[in-house]
Design a protein around this motif. Structure first.
Motif, short mmCIF file in Angstrom:
data_model
loop_
_atom_site.label_atom_id
_atom_site.label_comp_id
_atom_site.label_asym_id
_atom_site.label_seq_id
_atom_site.Cartn_x
_atom_site.Cartn_y
_atom_site.Cartn_z
N HIS A 53 50.81 15.23 3.41
CA HIS A 53 49.41 14.59 2.76
C HIS A 53 47.91 16.21 2.75
O HIS A 53 47.62 15.68 1.93
N SER A 56 49.37 19.25 -1.49
CA SER A 56 48.95 19.18 -2.45
C SER A 56 46.98 20.62 -3.04
O SER A 56 46.79 21.12 -3.24
N THR A 57 46.52 20.47 -1.01
CA THR A 57 44.58 20.98 -0.99
C THR A 57 45.43 21.97 0.03
O THR A 57 45.09 23.03 -0.41
N SER A 81 54.36 17.86 -5.00
CA SER A 81 53.13 17.90 -3.87
C SER A 81 52.72 19.90 -4.04
O SER A 81 51.57 20.04 -3.70
N LEU A 84 51.22 19.89 -7.41
CA LEU A 84 50.08 19.35 -7.99
C LEU A 84 48.63 18.62 -7.39
O LEU A 84 47.99 17.76 -6.60
N ALA A 85 48.16 20.04 -7.68
CA ALA A 85 46.63 20.01 -6.70
C ALA A 85 45.58 19.37 -7.40
O ALA A 85 45.62 19.11 -8.72
N PRO A 86 44.87 18.56 -6.62
CA PRO A 86 43.59 17.64 -6.99
C PRO A 86 42.88 18.42 -8.53
O PRO A 86 42.87 17.46 -9.36
N ASP A 87 42.62 19.75 -8.17
CA ASP A 87 42.19 20.01 -9.70
C ASP A 87 42.87 19.99 -11.84
O ASP A 87 42.75 19.66 -12.07
N PHE A 89 45.75 17.82 -11.69
CA PHE A 89 46.74 15.86 -11.61
C PHE A 89 45.43 15.41 -11.51
O PHE A 89 45.34 14.33 -12.72
N GLU A 90 44.18 15.62 -11.31
CA GLU A 90 42.72 14.63 -11.88
C GLU A 90 42.09 15.55 -12.21
O GLU A 90 40.98 14.12 -12.80
N ARG A 91 41.93 16.63 -12.81
CA ARG A 91 41.00 16.86 -13.64
C ARG A 91 41.00 17.85 -14.82
O ARG A 91 40.41 18.37 -15.53
N SER A 92 42.66 17.81 -14.67
CA SER A 92 43.27 18.68 -15.74
C SER A 92 42.79 19.98 -16.13
O SER A 92 42.66 20.53 -17.05
#
Length: 249
Positions: A53, A56-57, A81, A84-87, A89-92
């Motif tokens: 978990h 990814s970060t 994993s 797809l880092a949060p930036d 996957f979540e913020r393009s």
């Protein structure tokens, strides 16, 4: 001795309890890294575990960051994993492709081991996703497209092809049974050291200036039962041998 990064080998379980007309959900966290970590530490290595978990970060983003380690182990952690880092996957927001960085680090002289599991190689329903990636390019085996798992609930015993190869660490030829593995194909020029039936179990190879290896079964249950990963003295010898070979170049 070596500094080793193990990425993966953990999971979170959600369980729904139904009691009459009522229900509630409970969650638990489990790590499957204990046997592998202990085996490598017994060989004098420093082991850093990055749970699934946190990959990814927390997985190294650059070759420079990867160079803090002598060996990277990917075990039961899918390619998403890594990529797809949060930036992203979540913020393009574009970022480093850690798959490409890892592959380039290997070819520049790094060392990579992939251990089998439901999210290794191609994995369950193909969801591990490493086929057709740069990581697949540097591994000593070709990956199948789709679900590559082979379940052997009755057990399958390895055939050791080269007991004297240093990557097997002197584990001998009598290995306990395993309960499953990921099916792969040995690349031309790679060296197959042990197999399960007609399929590879341990394969090592060169990748540019670096080295790579695979152990296509698991390092912990369920595919690696206690007789293999807890009770067999050869378990530590095999993984210590693989690390020694990877870093001996």
């Amino acid at each position: 001795m070596s500094r080793i990064l193990i990425a993966g080998e953990s999971w979170i379980t959600a369980t729904t309890h139904t009691k009459g007309v009522d229900e509630f959900t409970a969650h638990s966290y489990t790590e499957g890294v204990a046997q592998l970590r202990a085996a490598l530490q017994a060989g004098g290595h420093e082991v850093v575990h990055l749970p699934a978990h946190l990959v990814s970060t927390g997985f190294p983003e650059t070759q420079e960051a990867l160079s803090e380690y002598d060996v990277v182990v990917l075990s039961d952690i899918g390619v998403n994993s890594l990529q797809l880092a949060p930036d992203v996957f979540e913020r393009s927001i574009p970022g480093r492709d850690r798959v490409q960085e890892l592959a380039q680090w290997v070819t520049a002289g790094g060392a990579l081991l992939m251990v089998g599991g439901y999210l290794s190689f191609s994995g369950w329903q193909g969801r591990a996703g490493y086929a057709r990636t740069e990581i697949a390019d540097v591994l000593p085996v070709d990956l199948l497209i789709g679900d590559d798992r082979v379940e052997r609930p009755a057990g399958v015993v390895a055939t050791v092809l080269d007991a004297e190869h240093p990557a097997l660490g002197g584990a001998g030829t009598e290995w306990p049974a395993l309960l499953g593995y990921n099916r792969v194909v040995v690349k031309e020029g790679a060296v197959e050291l042990a197999r399960l039936g007609d399929d590879p179990l341990v394969v090592v190879g060169e990748a540019g200036a670096g080295r790579t290896a695979v152990f296509t079964s698991d390092c912990s249950p369920h595919w690696a039962p206690p007789a293999f990963c807890d009770e067999w003295s050869g378990y530590a010898k095999v993984f210590q041998g693989i690390v020694a070979w990877l870093t001996s170049r």
